[in-house]
Design a protein around this motif. Structure first.
Motif, short mmCIF file in Angstrom:
data_model
loop_
_atom_site.label_atom_id
_atom_site.label_comp_id
_atom_site.label_asym_id
_atom_site.label_seq_id
_atom_site.Cartn_x
_atom_site.Cartn_y
_atom_site.Cartn_z
N GLN A 96 79.33 27.40 -21.73
CA GLN A 96 80.05 28.66 -21.60
C GLN A 96 80.42 29.15 -22.99
O GLN A 96 81.26 28.55 -23.67
CB GLN A 96 81.32 28.48 -20.76
CG GLN A 96 81.07 27.93 -19.36
CD GLN A 96 80.40 28.96 -18.47
OE1 GLN A 96 80.95 30.02 -18.21
NE2 GLN A 96 79.21 28.62 -18.00
N ALA A 97 79.78 30.24 -23.43
CA ALA A 97 80.05 30.79 -24.75
C ALA A 97 81.30 31.66 -24.70
O ALA A 97 81.70 32.12 -23.63
CB ALA A 97 78.85 31.61 -25.23
N PRO A 98 81.92 31.89 -25.86
CA PRO A 98 83.07 32.81 -25.89
C PRO A 98 82.67 34.17 -25.34
O PRO A 98 81.58 34.67 -25.60
CB PRO A 98 83.41 32.88 -27.39
CG PRO A 98 82.86 31.62 -27.96
CD PRO A 98 81.63 31.30 -27.18
N ARG A 99 83.58 34.78 -24.56
CA ARG A 99 83.28 36.07 -23.93
C ARG A 99 83.14 37.18 -24.96
O ARG A 99 83.95 37.30 -25.87
CB ARG A 99 84.38 36.42 -22.94
CG ARG A 99 84.17 37.78 -22.25
CD ARG A 99 85.24 38.04 -21.22
NE ARG A 99 85.11 37.13 -20.09
CZ ARG A 99 85.92 37.15 -19.03
NH1 ARG A 99 86.90 38.03 -18.95
NH2 ARG A 99 85.74 36.29 -18.04
N ALA A 100 82.09 37.97 -24.82
CA ALA A 100 81.85 39.12 -25.69
C ALA A 100 82.03 40.40 -24.89
O ALA A 100 81.56 40.51 -23.75
CB ALA A 100 80.45 39.07 -26.28
N THR A 101 82.71 41.38 -25.47
CA THR A 101 82.86 42.69 -24.84
C THR A 101 81.61 43.54 -25.06
O THR A 101 81.16 44.26 -24.17
CB THR A 101 84.09 43.41 -25.40
OG1 THR A 101 85.25 42.60 -25.15
CG2 THR A 101 84.27 44.77 -24.75
N ARG A 102 81.06 43.44 -26.25
CA ARG A 102 79.84 44.17 -26.61
C ARG A 102 78.76 43.18 -27.00
O ARG A 102 79.05 42.10 -27.54
CB ARG A 102 80.12 45.14 -27.77
CG ARG A 102 81.22 46.16 -27.49
CD ARG A 102 81.56 46.95 -28.74
NE ARG A 102 80.38 47.69 -29.22
CZ ARG A 102 80.06 48.90 -28.80
NH1 ARG A 102 80.81 49.52 -27.88
NH2 ARG A 102 79.00 49.53 -29.28
#
Length: 284
Positions: free
Chosen positions: A251-257
């Motif tokens: 699970q990678a860090p959440r990206a908005t863009r």
């Protein structure tokens, strides 16, 4: 591949030297390895396509020399839909035999192999190099709150040295359970939010002379190392398998863009039916 692996072990054996004592391994006229001060170990001579594909997976571990900063590689095997196990925890085996051999090679080339307490509880892993020729790494269980079962095999089988890495608040209980020689208690391993802080864990292991670390699992632990920027490399083995609503893999860090998403330099290697993604998290 047997010849290449033998030479890889010889190169790894010189890792604690500031400069390798042998600049050429395997002879100059035959397929061998050559040390170049600016480029590290390089294939020399004529090698089969399989060896040429696999060597770059092990080269970063071979090139680490005495005095170099701690270097951390993670590995995780998961399905096409991003699961490491079924919803009930069955994970034997997501990946094929070729990737299992690769896993054991990574263990043999590392100072320590680390897993989380959840993996110990679910899988009771041995974390040895039994599928390949090579030394046993120190086995490390990341267990800040002392949740790993004391009866797990790796705490009693004597197959390799084992450390339990816990927060200093649980040091006394850990020592009472396993003995002082098997406990590495780290102040501040648990943050104020109750989540593990991995930089202190890495520093504590380096203090024990364990500077080349292999984070083998599970998905939660590998993901934590990734999110906290503590991985230099990640080997992600994808199996041709659809599990469906199983236990999640990396699970990678959440990206908005999308421009914020991790897009590391990478290459792929065929491992039997699996595809292994070699992700350079410090590259580019």
């Amino acid at each position: 591949m047997d010849r290449l692996w033998t030479l890889c072990l010889q190169a790894a054996g010189q890792r604690r030297l500031a400069t390798p004592s042998a600049r050429v391994l395997g002879g100059t006229a035959d397929a061998g390895l050559a040390w170049q001060p600016e480029a590290g170990w390089q294939l020399q001579g004529s090698w089969a396509a399989e060896a040429q594909a696999l060597f770059p997976l092990y080269k970063p571990l071979l090139d680490r020399q005495a005095g170099a900063p701690t270097w951390v590689i993670g590995q995780l095997g998961q399905s096409l839909d991003g699961c490491v196990a079924t919803h009930s925890g069955d994970s034997c085996f997501v990946n094929g035999p070729e990737n299992l051999v690769h896993l054991h090679r990574l263990r043999a080339l590392s100072d320590a192999v680390l897993v989380g307490a959840g993996t110990v509880a679910a899988d009771n892993p041995r974390l040895t190099t039994r599928l390949v020729t090579g030394p046993q790494p120190v086995r490390v269980v990341l267990d800040p709150r002392l949740r790993a079962p004391a009866g797990a095999g790796l705490f009693s089988d004597e197959a390799a040295p084992t450390l339990l890495l816990c927060d200093a608040a649980h040091a006394a209980a850990a020592v009472a359970r396993l003995g002082a020689e098997r406990v590495l208690a780290v102040p501040g391993l648990l943050g104020a939010d109750g989540e593990p802080r991995l930089a202190p864990a890495i520093a504590a292991l380096q203090g024990r002379g364990l500077s080349l670390l292999f984070v083998e699992g599970g998905g939660v632990t590998v993901s934590r190392f990734l999110a906290q920027g503590c991985l230099d490399r990640l080997h992600l083995a994808i199996a041709p398998l659809l599990i469906g609503r199983g236990r999640p893999g990396v699970q990678a860090p959440r990206a908005t863009r999308l421009s914020e998403a991790l897009r590391p330099p990478c290459r792929t290697v065929q491992m039997g039916c699996d595809i292994l993604w070699d992700l350079d998290l410090r590259g580019g």
